[in-house]
Design a protein around this motif. Structure first.
Motif, PDB file in Angstrom:
ATOM      1  N   TYR A 191     -45.949  -7.177  -5.037  1.00 45.64           N
ATOM      2  CA  TYR A 191     -45.611  -6.721  -4.496  1.00 45.64           C
ATOM      3  C   TYR A 191     -44.168  -7.293  -4.937  1.00 45.64           C
ATOM      4  O   TYR A 191     -43.824  -8.087  -5.332  1.00 45.64           O
ATOM      5  CB  TYR A 191     -45.542  -7.542  -2.654  1.00 45.64           C
TER       6      TYR A 191
ATOM      7  N   ASP B  84     -39.356  -7.198  -3.331  1.00 47.30           N
ATOM      8  CA  ASP B  84     -38.482  -6.743  -2.683  1.00 47.30           C
ATOM      9  C   ASP B  84     -36.822  -5.678  -3.273  1.00 47.30           C
ATOM     10  O   ASP B  84     -37.314  -6.727  -4.433  1.00 47.30           O
ATOM     11  CB  ASP B  84     -37.824  -7.858  -1.552  1.00 47.30           C
TER      12      ASP B  84
ATOM     13  N   HIS C 131     -36.142 -11.021  11.510  1.00 45.87           N
ATOM     14  CA  HIS C 131     -36.864 -10.071  11.541  1.00 45.87           C
ATOM     15  C   HIS C 131     -37.312 -10.220  13.506  1.00 45.87           C
ATOM     16  O   HIS C 131     -37.628 -12.114  14.198  1.00 45.87           O
ATOM     17  CB  HIS C 131     -38.530 -10.309  11.414  1.00 45.87           C
TER      18      HIS C 131
ATOM     19  N   THR D  67     -48.398  -8.591  11.806  1.00 42.30           N
ATOM     20  CA  THR D  67     -48.890  -9.402  10.802  1.00 42.30           C
ATOM     21  C   THR D  67     -50.106 -10.309  10.863  1.00 42.30           C
ATOM     22  O   THR D  67     -50.597 -11.092  10.269  1.00 42.30           O
ATOM     23  CB  THR D  67     -47.617 -10.786  10.935  1.00 42.30           C
TER      24      THR D  67
ATOM     25  N   THR E 243     -50.552  -5.419   6.570  1.00 42.56           N
ATOM     26  CA  THR E 243     -49.162  -4.660   6.748  1.00 42.56           C
ATOM     27  C   THR E 243     -48.583  -3.681   5.266  1.00 42.56           C
ATOM     28  O   THR E 243     -47.839  -3.147   5.165  1.00 42.56           O
ATOM     29  CB  THR E 243     -48.120  -5.377   7.476  1.00 42.56           C
ATOM     30  N   GLY E 244     -48.976  -4.518   4.423  1.00 44.98           N
ATOM     31  CA  GLY E 244     -48.612  -4.078   2.889  1.00 44.98           C
ATOM     32  C   GLY E 244     -47.238  -5.002   2.710  1.00 44.98           C
ATOM     33  O   GLY E 244     -46.896  -5.331   1.559  1.00 44.98           O
ATOM     34  N   ARG E 245     -47.178  -6.008   3.413  1.00 42.85           N
ATOM     35  CA  ARG E 245     -45.291  -6.993   2.999  1.00 42.85           C
ATOM     36  C   ARG E 245     -46.394  -8.057   3.280  1.00 42.85           C
ATOM     37  O   ARG E 245     -46.354  -8.469   4.534  1.00 42.85           O
ATOM     38  CB  ARG E 245     -44.481  -6.378   3.823  1.00 42.85           C
TER      39      ARG E 245
ATOM     40  N   GLU F  94     -45.754 -11.354   4.897  1.00 44.79           N
ATOM     41  CA  GLU F  94     -44.765 -11.802   6.433  1.00 44.79           C
ATOM     42  C   GLU F  94     -45.843 -12.353   6.779  1.00 44.79           C
ATOM     43  O   GLU F  94     -47.456 -12.098   7.432  1.00 44.79           O
ATOM     44  CB  GLU F  94     -44.310 -10.780   7.123  1.00 44.79           C
TER      45      GLU F  94
ATOM     46  N   SER G 164     -50.657 -10.792   4.659  1.00 44.95           N
ATOM     47  CA  SER G 164     -49.988  -9.666   4.848  1.00 44.95           C
ATOM     48  C   SER G 164     -50.181  -8.153   3.885  1.00 44.95           C
ATOM     49  O   SER G 164     -50.106  -7.397   3.907  1.00 44.95           O
ATOM     50  CB  SER G 164     -48.680  -9.753   5.553  1.00 44.95           C
ATOM     51  N   ALA G 165     -50.100  -9.081   2.607  1.00 43.33           N
ATOM     52  CA  ALA G 165     -49.890  -8.809   1.648  1.00 43.33           C
ATOM     53  C   ALA G 165     -50.626  -8.245   0.490  1.00 43.33           C
ATOM     54  O   ALA G 165     -50.978  -7.640  -0.314  1.00 43.33           O
ATOM     55  CB  ALA G 165     -48.662  -8.893   0.854  1.00 43.33           C
TER      56      ALA G 165
ATOM     57  N   SER H  93     -42.157 -14.948   5.594  1.00 46.80           N
ATOM     58  CA  SER H  93     -41.299 -13.504   4.709  1.00 46.80           C
ATOM     59  C   SER H  93     -41.854 -13.986   3.493  1.00 46.80           C
ATOM     60  O   SER H  93     -40.988 -15.253   2.679  1.00 46.80           O
ATOM     61  CB  SER H  93     -40.495 -12.718   4.926  1.00 46.80           C
TER      62      SER H  93
ATOM     63  N   ARG I 118     -40.333 -12.523  -1.096  1.00 50.78           N
ATOM     64  CA  ARG I 118     -39.634 -12.156  -1.591  1.00 50.78           C
ATOM     65  C   ARG I 118     -40.560 -10.779  -2.832  1.00 50.78           C
ATOM     66  O   ARG I 118     -40.419  -9.937  -3.248  1.00 50.78           O
ATOM     67  CB  ARG I 118     -38.800 -11.757  -2.585  1.00 50.78           C
TER      68      ARG I 118
END
Lengths: 263, 263
Positions: free
Chosen positions: A114, A116, B120, B154, B163-165, B167, B198-199, B228, B230
């Motif tokens: 992943y 950003d 956020h 989340t 979620t794929g991110r 977080e 979440s990733a 979060s 990065r």
């Protein structure tokens, strides 16, 4: 060996002690740049470590060292299969000036699971601007070591037009030909003018502590530095810098806590 | 004295040594929570310091300590007019388990000169959800100490819908009545499930190092944790947590470097 390699050289005296010579060419109005000093400390710490890459460096800036001879004392704390931990102290005349905790590991070149993008866009390099050359009497010798091209609004403070937000953004490379490596990144995370200048503050803004993470080995070419802050309060501010390489990869992340200048 | 105050108590043995007793009630599947351990270390470090507020804590997690007796050894490094620096080591059976550099100062309650909002948005508390109570055999005793109300997406990873991110976001308070203070904040910055869940990652995600900054003393009431990351790459990920108090002020900022679990 480049001038920067030479200026950050650490010569092993015994298992835990390194001789260094702090170069007057990295001064910002007297004190030496914190990123340069971290690079010196890292040369010793990585030499003493079982892994090649300083993935994490947390430094406290106790006292500004003078140019000239100094020592780095490395204390290994633990070495595991994935990472090794050490403490490193920069001493001058036997007095601790910078105290660091350093984690080393070996980073591979896997594709990210992943990633950003940059937190702020940059204009094209040809739209960016340089700082005016400093006057000799200001003792800003650091300027001559680096080539910085700024996102113009983040230099607005120079002409009395700060953006009103803590921010500073620039393309970065060493002035002499030198591919970026982890030691150049240590310099890069502390190379921008303090982000609070864009929020209206002026004057010497001393770093109290700075932690940075090496996330990937940088590709040759320009680096992009995106600096920002979240809170300026009670004389304290945070400065975060993300460093992207020419291949568009996040190679370093830092946060420092610093004091607002009285300038 | 609350249960948390008691679980983090550090009893002064001499000028630089404190006895502590690591509480089994802060376990996450065996190992004790890193934020809890930082709170214990900070009790000793702040007691030994000339200032009241731990504005910066950088910790390396060398080895997971077991519940039971341990010691914190504090080494003062420098005390200035604005800030004081110290090293603190958590030892068990004489072996270092956590190494920290801690900066203390005195924070005032000035209005900010510049302040960002949360990175956020959060839904209203009544739209948030709790984690299901852990089964006793999982040894997730930490859950009982905290009341966390999550931003529903989340927690999607719980039902196979990450979620794929990276977080994680939640409202936070201690389970027993306790106003937040710097020690509660040390727990809060490491209280969320790893953002990599979440990733799509699963399993024990050990913290390698964590640096957090105390930016203001928190008001009574719920805290808001915005977590979060990065970059997830080569088995490493960063996790940042910002902590907001009930008055809407940024009270803490953290970043940790951690290893992705092997599921």
């Amino acid at each position: 060996m480049t001038k920067f390699d030479e200026a950050t050289q650490a010569i092993r005296v015994d298992e835990t002690t390194y001789d260094v010579c702090l170069d007057p060419g990295y001064s910002i109005g007297g004190p030496l740049n914190g990123g340069y000093l971290m690079a010196v400390v890292l040369r010793a710490a990585v030499d003493a470590a079982p892994f090649d890459h300083p993935v994490s460096t947390a430094s406290q800036f106790l006292k500004a060292p003078a140019p000239g001879p100094a020592q780095v004392r490395v204390e290994p704390l633990k070495a595991g299969r994935t990472a090794a931990f050490a403490r490193a102290t920069l001493l001058q005349d036997g007095v601790p000036h910078i105290e660091s905790l350093i984690t080393t590991a070996t980073l591979g070149d896997a594709e990210p699971d992943y990633a950003d993008g940059p937190s702020h866009p940059m204009p094209a390099p040809e739209e960016c601007v340089q700082l005016p050359a400093p006057k000799a009497e200001t003792n800003m010798t650091l300027s001559a070591q680096m080539d910085l091209r700024f996102d113009p609004p983040t230099l607005g403070w120079l002409n009395g037009r700060p953006t009103g937000r803590p921010e500073s953004r620039a393309y970065f490379r060493m002035a002499e030909p030198q591919d970026p490596d982890p030691y150049v990144l240590a310099l890069a995370v502390d190379a921008l003018p303090p982000v609070v200048f864009s929020a209206g503050a002026r004057g010497w803004a001393p770093t109290v502590d700075l932690t940075w993470h090496l996330r990937a080995l940088p590709a040759p070419g320009w680096l992009t530095l995106i600096g920002s802050g979240r809170l300026v309060r009670d004389g304290w501010f945070d400065e975060e810098v993300e460093v992207w390489d020419s291949a568009g990869r996040l190679v370093a992340q830092s946060r420092q806590l610093a004091r607002v200048g009285r300038g």
